[in-house]
Write a protein that holds these residues in place. Structure first.
Motif, mmCIF file in Angstrom:
data_model
loop_
_atom_site.group_PDB
_atom_site.id
_atom_site.type_symbol
_atom_site.label_atom_id
_atom_site.label_comp_id
_atom_site.label_asym_id
_atom_site.label_seq_id
_atom_site.Cartn_x
_atom_site.Cartn_y
_atom_site.Cartn_z
ATOM 1 N N MET A 1 6.449 3.573 3.351
ATOM 2 C CA MET A 1 5.210 2.741 2.644
ATOM 3 C C MET A 1 4.999 3.005 1.369
ATOM 4 N N GLY A 2 4.912 4.368 1.056
ATOM 5 C CA GLY A 2 4.449 4.635 -0.497
ATOM 6 C C GLY A 2 5.743 4.527 -1.441
ATOM 7 N N ASP A 3 5.372 4.995 -2.514
ATOM 8 C CA ASP A 3 6.684 5.198 -3.658
ATOM 9 C C ASP A 3 7.407 6.392 -3.484
ATOM 10 N N GLY A 4 7.140 7.352 -2.737
ATOM 11 C CA GLY A 4 7.919 8.494 -2.359
ATOM 12 C C GLY A 4 7.196 9.832 -3.438
ATOM 13 N N THR A 5 6.289 9.027 -4.160
ATOM 14 C CA THR A 5 5.783 10.267 -5.173
ATOM 15 C C THR A 5 4.482 10.709 -4.617
ATOM 16 N N GLY A 6 3.855 10.089 -3.730
ATOM 17 C CA GLY A 6 2.582 10.617 -3.285
ATOM 18 C C GLY A 6 1.382 9.798 -3.828
ATOM 19 N N ARG A 7 1.888 9.047 -5.026
ATOM 20 C CA ARG A 7 0.581 8.437 -5.535
ATOM 21 C C ARG A 7 0.163 7.016 -4.937
ATOM 22 N N GLY A 8 0.623 6.619 -3.954
ATOM 23 C CA GLY A 8 0.187 5.488 -3.353
ATOM 24 C C GLY A 8 1.037 4.392 -2.880
ATOM 25 N N MET A 9 0.330 3.196 -3.021
ATOM 26 C CA MET A 9 1.503 1.885 -2.622
ATOM 27 C C MET A 9 2.214 1.730 -3.732
ATOM 28 N N GLU A 11 4.092 -2.268 -5.031
ATOM 29 C CA GLU A 11 3.948 -3.633 -4.812
ATOM 30 C C GLU A 11 4.168 -4.160 -3.602
ATOM 31 N N GLN A 12 5.355 -3.857 -2.977
ATOM 32 C CA GLN A 12 5.909 -4.103 -1.770
ATOM 33 C C GLN A 12 4.980 -3.846 -0.487
ATOM 34 N N ASP A 13 4.236 -2.760 -0.503
ATOM 35 C CA ASP A 13 3.422 -2.419 0.620
ATOM 36 C C ASP A 13 2.815 -3.307 1.189
ATOM 37 N N PRO A 14 3.063 -3.662 2.409
ATOM 38 C CA PRO A 14 2.273 -4.847 3.150
ATOM 39 C C PRO A 14 0.835 -4.530 3.810
ATOM 40 N N ARG A 15 0.423 -3.082 3.926
ATOM 41 C CA ARG A 15 -0.711 -2.674 4.358
ATOM 42 C C ARG A 15 -1.981 -3.466 3.847
ATOM 43 N N HIS A 16 -2.671 -3.632 4.837
ATOM 44 C CA HIS A 16 -4.111 -4.158 4.257
ATOM 45 C C HIS A 16 -5.235 -3.373 5.212
ATOM 46 N N PRO A 17 -6.498 -3.387 4.543
ATOM 47 C CA PRO A 17 -7.095 -3.834 3.433
ATOM 48 C C PRO A 17 -6.448 -3.184 1.953
ATOM 49 N N ARG A 18 -6.203 -3.879 1.266
ATOM 50 C CA ARG A 18 -5.893 -3.364 0.034
ATOM 51 C C ARG A 18 -6.904 -2.468 -0.789
ATOM 52 N N TRP A 19 -8.030 -2.856 -0.584
ATOM 53 C CA TRP A 19 -9.225 -2.035 -1.207
ATOM 54 C C TRP A 19 -8.935 -0.560 -0.571
ATOM 55 N N VAL A 20 -8.510 -0.224 0.438
ATOM 56 C CA VAL A 20 -8.161 0.821 1.029
ATOM 57 C C VAL A 20 -7.055 1.566 0.673
#
Length: 129
Positions: A1-9, A11-20
């Motif tokens: 789900m993340g980018d593999g670096t531990g930095r977060g999402m 652009e393709q990460d489908p999880r919502h809510p985005r503000w979380v």
């Protein structure tokens, strides 16, 4: 789900809510799952409140209609409030974990305790009189 670096999402990460999910890095999955279990515990509490409202309505206890309707409305409003507050609390805790910040205060529990105290007092007085 993340980018593999531990930095977060990504652009393709489908999880919502985005503000979380759009902030911080992935927390330990155990903490995220514990947060979800806590949310589900709040959902069980809401179901209990609604079951109490249905029982009071069905069995017509207390016998005074005005008090019964008032307590039923308080139970339903408390259930509604708990639902909203549980969702907000889940999101705030998840985001705090992602941003490595201290967890938010436990105000939701105090709100529920206050509502249940009022409901208990009303039921107690109605059953005594």
């Amino acid at each position: 789900m993340g980018d593999g670096t531990g930095r977060g999402m990504t652009e393709q990460d489908p999880r919502h809510p985005r503000w979380v999910y759009g902030h911080g890095s992935e927390p330990d999955p155990r903490f995220t799952l514990a947060n979800e279990r806590t949310f589900l515990a709040w959902a069980r509490t809401v179901l209990g409140l609604l079951a109490g409202a249905v029982a009071l309505h069905s069995f017509q206890v207390p016998s005074a209609d005005g008090v019964r309707i008032g307590v039923i409305l308080l139970l339903v409003l408390t259930a509604l409030s708990c639902t909203v507050l549980a969702m907000v609390r889940w999101a705030r805790v998840e985001r705090a974990m992602r941003e490595r910040r201290p967890l938010p205060a436990f105000s939701t529990g105090f709100i529920l305790a206050g509502a249940l105290l009022i409901i208990s007092v009303l039921l107690g007085f109605s059953l005594v009189s």
